[in-house]
Design a protein around this motif. Structure first.
Motif, PDB file in Angstrom:
ATOM      1  N   MET A  54       0.834  -1.194   0.000  1.00  0.00           N
ATOM      2  CA  MET A  54       0.000   0.000   0.000  1.00  0.00           C
ATOM      3  C   MET A  54       0.878   1.257   0.000  1.00  0.00           C
ATOM      4  O   MET A  54       1.884   1.316   0.700  1.00  0.00           O
ATOM      5  N   ASN A  55       0.447   2.242  -0.810  1.00  0.00           N
ATOM      6  CA  ASN A  55       1.163   3.526  -0.900  1.00  0.00           C
ATOM      7  C   ASN A  55       2.659   3.268  -1.129  1.00  0.00           C
ATOM      8  O   ASN A  55       3.507   3.645  -0.325  1.00  0.00           O
ATOM      9  N   ALA A  56       2.948   2.642  -2.241  1.00  0.00           N
ATOM     10  CA  ALA A  56       4.308   2.171  -2.528  1.00  0.00           C
ATOM     11  C   ALA A  56       5.326   3.300  -2.532  1.00  0.00           C
ATOM     12  O   ALA A  56       5.026   4.435  -2.902  1.00  0.00           O
ATOM     13  N   GLU A  57       6.530   2.960  -2.117  1.00  0.00           N
ATOM     14  CA  GLU A  57       7.656   3.888  -2.109  1.00  0.00           C
ATOM     15  C   GLU A  57       8.785   3.293  -2.942  1.00  0.00           C
ATOM     16  O   GLU A  57       8.803   2.092  -3.219  1.00  0.00           O
ATOM     17  N   GLU A  58       9.741   4.166  -3.321  1.00  0.00           N
ATOM     18  CA  GLU A  58      10.878   3.679  -4.101  1.00  0.00           C
ATOM     19  C   GLU A  58      11.684   2.649  -3.318  1.00  0.00           C
ATOM     20  O   GLU A  58      12.270   1.729  -3.887  1.00  0.00           O
ATOM     21  N   ALA A  59      11.702   2.783  -1.981  1.00  0.00           N
ATOM     22  CA  ALA A  59      12.441   1.834  -1.148  1.00  0.00           C
ATOM     23  C   ALA A  59      11.826   0.443  -1.170  1.00  0.00           C
ATOM     24  O   ALA A  59      12.468  -0.531  -0.750  1.00  0.00           O
ATOM     25  N   ASP A  60      10.579   0.329  -1.657  1.00  0.00           N
ATOM     26  CA  ASP A  60       9.928  -0.984  -1.730  1.00  0.00           C
ATOM     27  C   ASP A  60      10.425  -1.801  -2.918  1.00  0.00           C
ATOM     28  O   ASP A  60      10.072  -2.983  -3.033  1.00  0.00           O
ATOM     29  N   SER A  61      11.207  -1.190  -3.787  1.00  0.00           N
ATOM     30  CA  SER A  61      11.738  -1.941  -4.929  1.00  0.00           C
ATOM     31  C   SER A  61      12.694  -3.025  -4.443  1.00  0.00           C
ATOM     32  O   SER A  61      13.420  -2.841  -3.464  1.00  0.00           O
ATOM     33  N   GLY A  62      12.667  -4.158  -5.125  1.00  0.00           N
ATOM     34  CA  GLY A  62      13.544  -5.276  -4.751  1.00  0.00           C
ATOM     35  C   GLY A  62      12.875  -6.606  -5.016  1.00  0.00           C
ATOM     36  O   GLY A  62      11.816  -6.682  -5.652  1.00  0.00           O
ATOM     37  N   THR A  63      13.490  -7.665  -4.516  1.00  0.00           N
ATOM     38  CA  THR A  63      12.986  -9.027  -4.710  1.00  0.00           C
ATOM     39  C   THR A  63      12.211  -9.480  -3.482  1.00  0.00           C
ATOM     40  O   THR A  63      12.635  -9.241  -2.346  1.00  0.00           O
ATOM     41  N   TYR A  64      11.064 -10.125  -3.712  1.00  0.00           N
ATOM     42  CA  TYR A  64      10.208 -10.639  -2.650  1.00  0.00           C
ATOM     43  C   TYR A  64      10.029 -12.142  -2.836  1.00  0.00           C
ATOM     44  O   TYR A  64       9.922 -12.632  -3.969  1.00  0.00           O
ATOM     45  N   CYS A  65       9.989 -12.835  -1.727  1.00  0.00           N
ATOM     46  CA  CYS A  65       9.844 -14.297  -1.753  1.00  0.00           C
ATOM     47  C   CYS A  65       8.472 -14.693  -1.221  1.00  0.00           C
ATOM     48  O   CYS A  65       8.045 -14.224  -0.162  1.00  0.00           O
ATOM     49  N   CYS A  66       7.781 -15.531  -1.974  1.00  0.00           N
ATOM     50  CA  CYS A  66       6.519 -16.123  -1.530  1.00  0.00           C
ATOM     51  C   CYS A  66       6.748 -17.622  -1.326  1.00  0.00           C
ATOM     52  O   CYS A  66       7.089 -18.333  -2.276  1.00  0.00           O
ATOM     53  N   ARG A  67       6.581 -18.103  -0.082  1.00  0.00           N
ATOM     54  CA  ARG A  67       6.790 -19.517   0.212  1.00  0.00           C
ATOM     55  C   ARG A  67       5.516 -20.104   0.818  1.00  0.00           C
ATOM     56  O   ARG A  67       5.054 -19.673   1.880  1.00  0.00           O
ATOM     57  N   VAL A  68       4.945 -21.077   0.133  1.00  0.00           N
ATOM     58  CA  VAL A  68       3.780 -21.815   0.624  1.00  0.00           C
ATOM     59  C   VAL A  68       4.285 -23.146   1.155  1.00  0.00           C
ATOM     60  O   VAL A  68       4.902 -23.935   0.420  1.00  0.00           O
ATOM     61  N   GLU A  69       4.049 -23.399   2.444  1.00  0.00           N
ATOM     62  CA  GLU A  69       4.603 -24.590   3.094  1.00  0.00           C
ATOM     63  C   GLU A  69       3.691 -25.799   2.843  1.00  0.00           C
ATOM     64  O   GLU A  69       2.542 -25.838   3.271  1.00  0.00           O
ATOM     65  N   ILE A  70       4.249 -26.758   2.125  1.00  0.00           N
ATOM     66  CA  ILE A  70       3.567 -28.009   1.816  1.00  0.00           C
ATOM     67  C   ILE A  70       4.266 -29.126   2.585  1.00  0.00           C
ATOM     68  O   ILE A  70       5.509 -29.195   2.602  1.00  0.00           O
ATOM     69  N   SER A  71       3.476 -29.968   3.229  1.00  0.00           N
ATOM     70  CA  SER A  71       4.064 -31.043   4.037  1.00  0.00           C
ATOM     71  C   SER A  71       4.886 -31.985   3.157  1.00  0.00           C
ATOM     72  O   SER A  71       4.548 -32.241   2.004  1.00  0.00           O
ATOM     73  N   GLY A  72       5.993 -32.462   3.706  1.00  0.00           N
ATOM     74  CA  GLY A  72       6.889 -33.356   2.974  1.00  0.00           C
ATOM     75  C   GLY A  72       8.227 -32.668   2.732  1.00  0.00           C
ATOM     76  O   GLY A  72       8.394 -31.463   2.946  1.00  0.00           O
ATOM     77  N   TRP A  73       9.171 -33.501   2.305  1.00  0.00           N
ATOM     78  CA  TRP A  73      10.516 -33.005   2.061  1.00  0.00           C
ATOM     79  C   TRP A  73      10.548 -32.170   0.778  1.00  0.00           C
ATOM     80  O   TRP A  73      10.196 -32.638  -0.293  1.00  0.00           O
ATOM     81  N   PHE A  74      10.993 -30.920   0.904  1.00  0.00           N
ATOM     82  CA  PHE A  74      11.203 -30.036  -0.240  1.00  0.00           C
ATOM     83  C   PHE A  74       9.973 -29.957  -1.153  1.00  0.00           C
ATOM     84  O   PHE A  74      10.081 -29.938  -2.372  1.00  0.00           O
ATOM     85  N   ASN A  75       8.770 -29.907  -0.519  1.00  0.00           N
ATOM     86  CA  ASN A  75       7.537 -29.776  -1.286  1.00  0.00           C
ATOM     87  C   ASN A  75       7.001 -28.337  -1.311  1.00  0.00           C
ATOM     88  O   ASN A  75       5.973 -28.078  -1.930  1.00  0.00           O
ATOM     89  N   ASP A  76       7.687 -27.429  -0.620  1.00  0.00           N
ATOM     90  CA  ASP A  76       7.200 -26.051  -0.558  1.00  0.00           C
ATOM     91  C   ASP A  76       7.117 -25.433  -1.957  1.00  0.00           C
ATOM     92  O   ASP A  76       7.983 -25.668  -2.812  1.00  0.00           O
ATOM     93  N   GLU A  77       6.072 -24.662  -2.163  1.00  0.00           N
ATOM     94  CA  GLU A  77       5.923 -23.923  -3.411  1.00  0.00           C
ATOM     95  C   GLU A  77       6.522 -22.530  -3.192  1.00  0.00           C
ATOM     96  O   GLU A  77       6.046 -21.760  -2.354  1.00  0.00           O
ATOM     97  N   ILE A  78       7.567 -22.222  -3.931  1.00  0.00           N
ATOM     98  CA  ILE A  78       8.256 -20.949  -3.737  1.00  0.00           C
ATOM     99  C   ILE A  78       8.299 -20.182  -5.056  1.00  0.00           C
ATOM    100  O   ILE A  78       8.323 -20.781  -6.147  1.00  0.00           O
ATOM    101  N   SER A  79       8.296 -18.860  -4.938  1.00  0.00           N
ATOM    102  CA  SER A  79       8.384 -18.000  -6.129  1.00  0.00           C
ATOM    103  C   SER A  79       9.040 -16.687  -5.727  1.00  0.00           C
ATOM    104  O   SER A  79       8.790 -16.147  -4.639  1.00  0.00           O
ATOM    105  N   ASN A  80       9.899 -16.199  -6.594  1.00  0.00           N
ATOM    106  CA  ASN A  80      10.574 -14.921  -6.387  1.00  0.00           C
ATOM    107  C   ASN A  80       9.946 -13.875  -7.308  1.00  0.00           C
ATOM    108  O   ASN A  80       9.683 -14.139  -8.485  1.00  0.00           O
TER     109      ASN A  80
END
Length: 230
Positions: free
Chosen positions: A97-123
């Motif tokens: 909300m009300n974005a600023e120039e300092a908000d620029s950059g990379t963001y990580c979204c991690r959805v935790e799925i049970s099991g080994w290395f099953n997480d859904e991740i996106s940059n």
């Protein structure tokens, strides 16, 4: 065969899940939404997830912004970062909300799925740009000219001129004339006529005065001469 299986297992564990990437652009002062979602087919599919700054690590999130248990937001480190989507339907998109120039950059979204290395991740790379300000030129006069029927030139042309503004104090002023109306002019004319008429009469009166004085002098001289002789 056993050694080959062990090597393949080690490689798969070391690489982990593959992260997808996206680019999101926005303007300063706007609300920017960074998309992220996962599939929910039943209530059992609802799970926890996190948003963080920087690329997704091997587990969890770095620079955590938001945590949710899948039903509601459990941790929020900045009120400008919020989840406005339907969490129970798997919509975990991040809204800045009300974005600023300092908000620029990379963001990580991690959805935790049970099991080994099953997480859904996106940059997601976010770019926040300054809004452009356009200035219009004031005092613009636009006229449209249309050529005569049957002419070979263009049918119409637009001419735009820009006139500078002139204040009342800078406006040219016209000097007043000798008379502003008919009555003033008639008064001036009558005065000139009176002056032209009275001038000869004054000269005549002055001439008669000089003649009278001369006659008086002559008479007095004759009188004195007569007295002297007698």
């Amino acid at each position: 065969l056993h050694a080959l299986c062990s090597t393949a297992t080690f490689v798969s564990l070391s690489t982990g899940p593959t992260a997808s990437e996206s680019l999101v652009k926005g303007k300063v002062g706007q609300d920017i939404t960074v998309p992220c979602s996962y599939r929910v087919r039943s209530p059992q599919d609802i799970t926890s997830m996190c948003w963080g700054r920087g690329r997704c690590p091997s587990s969890k999130c770095n620079g955590i912004i938001i945590w949710t248990n899948g039903w509601k937001v459990t941790e929020q480190y900045n009120r400008r970062y919020t989840l406005k989507g339907n969490l129970t339907m798997g919509d975990v998109s991040l809204t800045i909300m009300n974005a600023e120039e300092a908000d620029s950059g990379t963001y990580c979204c991690r959805v935790e799925i049970s099991g080994w290395f099953n997480d859904e991740i996106s940059n997601h790379k976010v770019v926040v740009e300054k809004a452009r300000i356009s200035t219009a030129s004031p005092h613009t006069y636009t006229s449209e000219q249309t050529s005569a029927p049957g002419s070979t030139g263009e049918s119409s042309s637009t001419i735009t001129r820009t006139w500078p503004s002139v204040s009342a104090s800078e406006a040219p002023q016209t000097a007043p004339g000798p008379c502003s109306n008919i009555s003033d002019c008639s008064g001036v004319t009558s005065n000139l006529q009176n002056q032209s008429v009275s001038h000869p009469s004054q000269q005549n009166s002055e001439n008669w005065l000089y003649i009278g004085i001369g006659l008086c002098v002559v008479l007095l001289a004759i009188l004195f001469l007569a007295l002297f002789l007698t």
